[in-house]
Design an enzyme around this catalytic site. Structure first.
Site, PDB file in Angstrom:
ATOM      1  N   CYS A   2       0.822  -1.209   0.000  1.00  0.00           N
ATOM      2  CA  CYS A   2       0.000   0.000   0.000  1.00  0.00           C
ATOM      3  C   CYS A   2       0.860   1.266   0.000  1.00  0.00           C
ATOM      4  CB  CYS A   2      -0.870   0.030   1.241  1.00  0.00           C
ATOM      5  SG  CYS A   2      -1.775  -1.482   1.531  1.00  0.00           S
ATOM      6  N   ARG A  27       4.865   0.279  -6.068  1.00  0.00           N
ATOM      7  CA  ARG A  27       4.856  -0.571  -4.879  1.00  0.00           C
ATOM      8  C   ARG A  27       3.890  -1.737  -5.032  1.00  0.00           C
ATOM      9  NH1 ARG A  27       6.669   2.383  -0.153  1.00  0.00           N
ATOM     10  NH2 ARG A  27       5.192   1.300   1.164  1.00  0.00           N
ATOM     11  N   TRP A  75      -3.063  -2.568  -1.382  1.00  0.00           N
ATOM     12  CA  TRP A  75      -2.679  -3.921  -1.805  1.00  0.00           C
ATOM     13  C   TRP A  75      -3.386  -4.844  -0.824  1.00  0.00           C
ATOM     14  CZ3 TRP A  75       0.213  -8.113   0.143  1.00  0.00           C
ATOM     15  CH2 TRP A  75       0.674  -9.014  -0.809  1.00  0.00           C
ATOM     16  N   ASN A 101      -1.395   1.703   6.130  1.00  0.00           N
ATOM     17  CA  ASN A 101      -0.518   0.651   5.608  1.00  0.00           C
ATOM     18  C   ASN A 101      -0.173  -0.264   6.772  1.00  0.00           C
ATOM     19  OD1 ASN A 101      -0.456   1.988   3.229  1.00  0.00           O
ATOM     20  ND2 ASN A 101       1.736   2.446   3.250  1.00  0.00           N
ATOM     21  N   GLY A 102      -0.187  -1.565   6.530  1.00  0.00           N
ATOM     22  CA  GLY A 102       0.177  -2.505   7.597  1.00  0.00           C
ATOM     23  C   GLY A 102      -0.974  -3.445   7.902  1.00  0.00           C
ATOM     24  N   GLU A 482      17.751 -16.816  -8.995  1.00  0.00           N
ATOM     25  CA  GLU A 482      17.402 -15.437  -9.338  1.00  0.00           C
ATOM     26  C   GLU A 482      16.773 -15.373 -10.738  1.00  0.00           C
ATOM     27  OE1 GLU A 482      16.933 -12.939  -7.713  1.00  0.00           O
ATOM     28  OE2 GLU A 482      17.001 -11.263  -9.098  1.00  0.00           O
ATOM     29  N   LYS A 486      12.961 -14.069 -11.552  1.00  0.00           N
ATOM     30  CA  LYS A 486      12.714 -12.968 -12.495  1.00  0.00           C
ATOM     31  C   LYS A 486      11.685 -13.409 -13.527  1.00  0.00           C
ATOM     32  CE  LYS A 486      13.967 -10.086 -11.011  1.00  0.00           C
ATOM     33  NZ  LYS A 486      14.544 -10.182  -9.728  1.00  0.00           N
ATOM     34  N   GLU A 489       8.081 -13.929 -11.977  1.00  0.00           N
ATOM     35  CA  GLU A 489       7.370 -12.771 -11.431  1.00  0.00           C
ATOM     36  C   GLU A 489       6.906 -11.801 -12.498  1.00  0.00           C
ATOM     37  OE1 GLU A 489       9.588 -10.645  -8.391  1.00  0.00           O
ATOM     38  OE2 GLU A 489      11.415 -10.630  -9.566  1.00  0.00           O
ATOM     39  N   HIS A 505      16.124 -36.341  -8.490  1.00  0.00           N
ATOM     40  CA  HIS A 505      15.363 -36.711  -7.302  1.00  0.00           C
ATOM     41  C   HIS A 505      13.930 -36.201  -7.362  1.00  0.00           C
ATOM     42  CE1 HIS A 505      18.975 -38.315  -5.533  1.00  0.00           C
ATOM     43  NE2 HIS A 505      19.595 -37.226  -5.924  1.00  0.00           N
ATOM     44  N   LYS A 604       6.556  -4.070  -4.324  1.00  0.00           N
ATOM     45  CA  LYS A 604       7.983  -3.759  -4.312  1.00  0.00           C
ATOM     46  C   LYS A 604       8.549  -3.863  -2.904  1.00  0.00           C
ATOM     47  CE  LYS A 604      11.834  -2.079  -5.989  1.00  0.00           C
ATOM     48  NZ  LYS A 604      12.621  -3.113  -6.689  1.00  0.00           N
TER      49      LYS A 604
HETATM   50  C1  G6P Z   1       9.768  -8.102  -2.840  1.00  0.00           C
HETATM   51  C2  G6P Z   1      10.354  -7.615  -4.153  1.00  0.00           C
HETATM   52  C3  G6P Z   1      11.655  -8.367  -4.445  1.00  0.00           C
HETATM   53  C4  G6P Z   1      12.619  -8.199  -3.299  1.00  0.00           C
HETATM   54  C5  G6P Z   1      11.992  -8.655  -1.970  1.00  0.00           C
HETATM   55  C6  G6P Z   1      12.851  -8.257  -0.785  1.00  0.00           C
HETATM   56  O1  G6P Z   1       9.310  -9.407  -2.978  1.00  0.00           O
HETATM   57  O2  G6P Z   1       9.439  -7.810  -5.210  1.00  0.00           O
HETATM   58  O3  G6P Z   1      12.232  -7.841  -5.630  1.00  0.00           O
HETATM   59  O4  G6P Z   1      13.771  -8.947  -3.553  1.00  0.00           O
HETATM   60  O5  G6P Z   1      10.726  -8.025  -1.781  1.00  0.00           O
HETATM   61  O6  G6P Z   1      12.824  -6.852  -0.689  1.00  0.00           O
HETATM   62  P1  G6P Z   1      13.959  -5.969  -0.038  1.00  0.00           P
HETATM   63  O7  G6P Z   1      13.467  -4.558  -0.203  1.00  0.00           O
HETATM   64  O8  G6P Z   1      14.030  -6.378   1.405  1.00  0.00           O
HETATM   65  O9  G6P Z   1      15.229  -6.229  -0.761  1.00  0.00           O
END
Ligand code: G6P
Length: 609
Positions: A2, A27, A75, A101-102, A482, A486, A489, A505, A604
């Site tokens: 949010c 966000r 959100w 928010n929260g 990673e 990517k 997502e 396995h 985000k």
């Molecule tokens: C969210 C973002 C990721 C990020 C993760 C951790 O899931 O979409 O891209 O790696 O949070 O966030 P931070 O701000 O703690 O690196």
């Protein structure tokens, strides 16, 4: 997650709030709303969907008159995305409006008590409980009511609050959820993140846990929960607007991929002095480093993947045992801290709820905490004993690229620095590795220049793929994780990462004709082993795309397609292979026409547990 914006000033609030909210779109959100006070009434407009819908509903903010207001992008956590569940929420008489928010963890208990007292609720949200609770304790003094509800609410919150009776005052309070106050000639602001107010001011106050703020047109006052005045110093935000704008790129993600050479250089160079790594901000003397018995690296998402690379390089070069944990697990697992332990929390935003909780756990156990953080002044940066900033600049796309690359860089710097102090590397090897490390920004730049067209072509071939597996060993496995994250997502293609040796396995059962397998082969000593695993899946029908270093011919023989990266020392290859993986994910998602800066369901900065 949010987003919150609030404004009090001489201008019409609604257009400013709408504009601020667009800067928080990155966000992640599913609905939005505004509450504006015109001096006699509070008017609320809110709806499910994108900000465009809210903007149309309010004619760009014109239908909401007034110079005091709060805005929100939601959100969904409690209650599905809907017009009713959107913020702001009102009390029954429509005299108080709140954005939040929260998560309020005891909202059910409070809600039942309020219902017994005759309160009725419109929405399924935890937030509505806050505004009705304010209503219950409000007797004409906003500060008194806010401090009272703080004793009742459990969980996390950043709140923006307006009262019909006080058209010249905007209130805010926070606990475990980020909130800043911005002050300017144009008026005063609250926001959950800097970009929302950057157009108006760089002068900000970071609101600490448990602090209440009263903003007027003339200024701001801060109070603790006992309502005692607090003196606070403003900080100046160094970013400028251009850094938070797309600058001609189709998406923020692409812009940020292209910014990686600079981001890595900016993280690296200030820490190299006279041919040696100097990390002043570590605040650890040589003896502290020599005595280190253990390192925990704790993080979420991509930051966790950077931590995995940290484990490989620190253990290999500096010979310190490292455990890497997901913050959501670490905070509840009661780990054992030997006497000389360092806990490293990696976070781009510095606000991730689980990472922050893990930091507090470590501190409770008297463990020294180092934050590796991108956002200056964020909660993790403020609460860690020491902070090593990654200088990636503002990262807007939900899927991280440049911040992740700088986190890898921070891991290499620490590994080499620790190794040098602990004398696990001799001078020649140290110099050679440092030279290689310094070549990384230039090599990233070359890869982007050289490989983009080929990757665009490859991506167009893979648009219809349904499943994808990323495999690798050692540090290549960390790259696989990673790359897989990517891809899934932003392109919504099902993908999984496996250590190549684990395929047999279980996952190999899923390989059928045409399944895409992306093999990472950049670790000379392990390549033969991974190559055997690739042959196993290829003989079961998989289509193989391999990423390997120049000079390695083996991959050409066993793969359908091969992309080569420059041969650098094996500790650093991930910084190059991951660029290829980011570009593959980006171009596949772009071909699918996905709104890839704001992928569905994702946020985000994850400020709830
Ligand atoms: C969210 C973002 C990721 C990020 C993760 C951790 O899931 O979409 O891209 O790696 O949070 O966030 P931070 O701000 O703690 O690196």
């Amino acid at each position: 997650m949010c987003g919150i914006v609030g404004y009090i000033g001489c201008n019409q609030a609604a257009p400013i709030l709408l504009e601020g909210l667009t800067k928080l779109e990155y966000r992640g959100y599913d609905s939005a709303g505004l509450a504006v006070c015109d001096g006699t009434r509070i008017h609320v407009s809110k709806c499910k969907g994108r900000l465009k819908v809210l903007s149309e509903l309010t004619k760009g903010g014109e239908t909401l008159k007034g110079t005091l207001g709060i805005g929100h992008t939601r959100w969904a956590t409690h209650g599905a995305p809907s017009d009713t569940n959107s913020h702001p929420h009102y009390n029954t008489n429509e005299t108080i409006a709140v954005v939040h928010n929260g998560i309020i963890e005891n909202y059910n208990k409070i809600k039942s008590r309020l219902c017994e007292k005759g309160y009725r609720f419109q929405s399924e949200t935890d937030t509505e409980v806050i505004v009705q609770l304010l209503d219950r304790y409000y007797t004409g003094d906003p500060l008194a009511a806010i401090s009272k509800i703080m004793t009742k609410l459990e969980g996390s919150y950043a709140l923006g609050i307006i009262f019909k009776d006080y058209p010249d005052e905007l209130y805010a309070v926070r606990r475990d959820n980020p909130l800043i106050v911005g002050v300017s000639e144009e008026g005063n602001f609250i926001a959950s993140d800097v970009p929302a107010i950057l157009k108006y001011t760089r002068k900000v106050f970071y609101v600490e846990n448990g602090e209440i703020v009263r903003l007027t047109r003339e200024g701001t006052q801060f109070f603790n929960s006992d309502l005692e005045h607090l003196a606070k110093e403003a900080s100046i935000v160094e970013w400028d607007m251009a850094a938070a704008e797309k600058g001609g790129y189709e998406h923020f993600m692409l812009k940020e991929i292209y910014e990686q050479p600079k981001a890595v250089k900016d993280t690296l160079h200030p820490r190299i002095k006279d041919g040696k790594i100097v990390i002043d901000e570590l605040n650890m003397n040589e003896d502290d480093i020599r005595k280190l018995e253990k390192i925990f690296i704790v993080a979420c998402g991509s930051a966790y993947h950077a931590g995995m690379t940290g484990k490989y390089v620190i253990e290999d070069l500096a010979r310190i045992p490292v455990e890497v944990d997901l913050a959501s697990e670490f905070r509840y697992r009661n780990p054992i801290y030997p006497k000389n332990t360092l806990t490293i929390i990696i976070s781009q935003s510095g606000e991730t709820a689980d990472s922050l909780a893990a930091l507090r756990e470590a501190k409770k156990n008297n463990c020294r905490v180092l934050g590796i953080v991108n956002v200056v002044g964020s909660s993790i940066a403020r609460e860690a004993d020491n902070v090593m900033y990654t200088w990636a600049g503002p990262e807007i796309a939900v899927a991280t690229t440049k911040a992740y690359s700088t986190q890898l860089t921070a891991m290499y710097l620490l590994a080499l620095h620790f190794a040098w102090i602990r004398q696990t590397l001799d001078r020649d090897k140290y110099d050679a590795l440092l030279k290689e490390l310094l070549s990384i920004p230039g090599r990233i730049e070359d890869i982007i220049k050289k490989n983009t067209t080929e990757i665009q072509y490859i991506a167009s071939k893979f648009v219809a793929v349904r499943d994808c597996f990323f495999i690798g060993r050692g540090n290549d496995y960390s790259a696989a994780l990673e790359g897989s994250l990517k891809l899934k997502e932003i392109s919504y293609i099902h993908s999984e990462a496996y250590p190549a040796g684990e395929l047999k396995h279980g996952p190999i059962a899923l390989i059928e004709e045409g399944t895409l397998v992306i093999g990472l082969l950049t670790q000379e000593k392990l390549n033969k082993k991974t190559a055997s695993n690739i042959v196993e899946v290829k003989s079961r029908g998989a289509f193989i795309l391999s990423i390997t270093c120049e000079g390695d011919e083996e991959a050409d023989r066993i793969s359908d397609l091969v992309i080569k990266i420059p041969a650098v020392d094996r500790h650093f290859t991930i910084s190059l292979s991951v660029i290829i993986l980011q570009l593959i994910a980006y171009y596949i998602a772009a071909c699918k026409g996905i709104d890839l800066d704001k992928p569905r369901n994702l946020a985000k900065s994850v400020t709830v547990e």
